[in-house]
Design an enzyme around this catalytic site. Structure first.
Site, short mmCIF file in Angstrom:
data_model
loop_
_atom_site.label_atom_id
_atom_site.label_comp_id
_atom_site.label_asym_id
_atom_site.label_seq_id
_atom_site.Cartn_x
_atom_site.Cartn_y
_atom_site.Cartn_z
N SER A 236 6.25 -0.30 -3.38
CA SER A 236 5.69 -1.51 -3.99
C SER A 236 4.70 -1.17 -5.09
O SER A 236 4.53 -1.92 -6.06
CB SER A 236 5.01 -2.38 -2.92
OG SER A 236 3.98 -1.69 -2.26
N CYS B 1 11.92 -11.90 9.10
CA CYS B 1 10.68 -11.85 8.33
C CYS B 1 10.96 -12.03 6.85
O CYS B 1 10.23 -12.75 6.15
CB CYS B 1 9.96 -10.53 8.58
SG CYS B 1 8.41 -10.36 7.68
N CYS C 71 6.92 -3.30 11.37
CA CYS C 71 5.51 -3.07 11.06
C CYS C 71 4.57 -3.27 12.24
O CYS C 71 3.52 -2.64 12.31
CB CYS C 71 5.09 -3.97 9.89
SG CYS C 71 5.15 -5.75 10.25
N GLY D 30 0.81 -1.21 0.00
CA GLY D 30 0.00 0.00 0.00
C GLY D 30 0.84 1.26 0.00
O GLY D 30 0.31 2.37 0.01
#
Length: 367
Positions: A13, A92, A186, A9
């Site tokens: 990206s 991650c 995040c 979002g």
């Protein structure tokens, strides 16, 4: 070629998806839910839907909250509980973004996967991005080497300022150019201690010691400190700044000292992740933190567990081949310059002279 684009979002990206679509690829957007903040996801998914409509591409939502919780979130908490300084983004990237999400890509018939990371891929190796201020090769250095050939990083040759300018050209997505940057971690909206308080006692005061073992003050809870931190604790009678040198989680104590005592000319790592074939000894440039400068170093493999002083150095054995080190083993790193504030749990990333990542490993202890 059908490519899955991990879409957050954000502007990076989104422009990644646009560049690949403009290049003639079949693009499938994918938003990954990694934690339970639904308001956060709602905002991001609205952006993803807007970008997908603008580009005329399909997108899906992958719920990876359970996998993320097990592989990243709980390990993050456990690391701080042990007095370590974790690197959740590196974990991650390996386990979730380029592990679980790659399986989603395969399930949807994709041949490759792309993200908005600022890095380059050349000859099966990750390289530093053109934009040194945004380079993310450090955080990508823990991924499986086999994944590299399956990845596309279109922003490797872009400057962040140019990415924003590109988004600003189009009314449908121009708002992304001025959107606030997302948090580095995040699932941490503000302070990481807010997360830790859900799992263990963070605010228990304890003693501060100097390097001789003498009690010299008081701290506010060991989990609030990382190696090199200067404030948040009391040192009685101190005239010079003091810094955290070590953390003893079991005793709820921290050891502090003056700036020169942060000096570090060597450390050991574990879980070596190699992208190119390396010998039992090799020279490289190493970063001990994301924002730290690279330091010239000599690296020597360890056969099995070392006990601090460099014991069990790999001599190759009778066959001349290392049987205790290799992939997943540890190394001892001798630094040509002072790195300062080397923290256990952080990632050490080794580069060649041309900015290519040759290996990485998690720091086990400073020497």
């Amino acid at each position: 070629m059908k490519i899955l684009v991990a879409m957050s979002g954000g502007v990076d990206s989104s422009i990644t998806a646009k560049l690949l679509k403009d290049a003639g690829h079949e693009v499938l957007g994918c938003y990954a839910k990694l934690h339970g903040d639904e308001a956060y996801h709602e905002r991001n998914l609205a952006n993803v839907a807007k970008v997908a409509a603008f580009l005329g591409i399909d997108y899906i939502c992958a719920d990876l909250t359970d996998e993320f919780n097990e592989a990243v979130y709980l390990k993050f908490v456990e690391s701080y509980k042990k007095g370590l300084t974790p690197n959740p983004c590196a974990i991650c990237n390996k386990q979730i973004k380029f592990g679980e999400l790659w399986r989603v890509a395969l399930q949807n018939g994709c041949e490759k996967m792309a993200t908005g990371h600022y890095a380059k891929i050349q000859n099966g190796q990750i390289y530093e991005a053109k934009d040194a201020t945004k380079d993310q090769s450090y955080f990508l250095s823990n991924i499986s080497p086999e994944m590299v050939e399956k990845l596309v990083f279109p922003l490797g040759e872009w400057l962040k300022t140019d990415v924003k300018k590109e988004a600003a050209k189009f009314a449908e997505i121009s708002s992304l150019a001025t959107q606030k940057e997302s948090s580095e971690i995040c699932f941490v909206p503000n302070e990481y201690t807010e997360i830790l308080r859900r799992h263990f006692e963070v605010d228990k005061k304890g003693v501060v010691r100097d390097t001789s073992g003498k009690v010299v003050g008081e701290h506010e809870g060991y989990a609030k400190y990382t190696i090199g931190k200067r404030r948040g604790f009391r040192v009685d009678g101190a005239h010079d700044p003091h810094f955290v040198l070590r953390i003893d989680a079991k005793a709820n104590e921290i050891v502090v000292g003056k700036f020169d005592e942060l000096s570090c000319f060597g450390f050991e790592t574990e879980n070596l992740n190699e992208f190119v074939e390396l010998g039992r000894e090799f020279e490289a440039w190493v970063k001990v933190r994301y924002r730290s400068p690279k330091v010239k170093c000599r690296v020597v493999r360890l056969c099995g567990e070392s006990v601090g002083g460099g014991e069990n150095l790999c001599d190759g054995g009778e066959s001349g081949e290392c049987v205790g080190g290799g992939f997943g083993g540890g190394v001892r790193v001798e630094l040509a310059e002072n790195a300062r504030a080397v923290a256990s749990g952080q990632l050490a990333v080794f580069y060649d002279e041309s900015g290519g990542v040759v290996a990485s490993g998690f720091i086990k202890r400073a020497l």
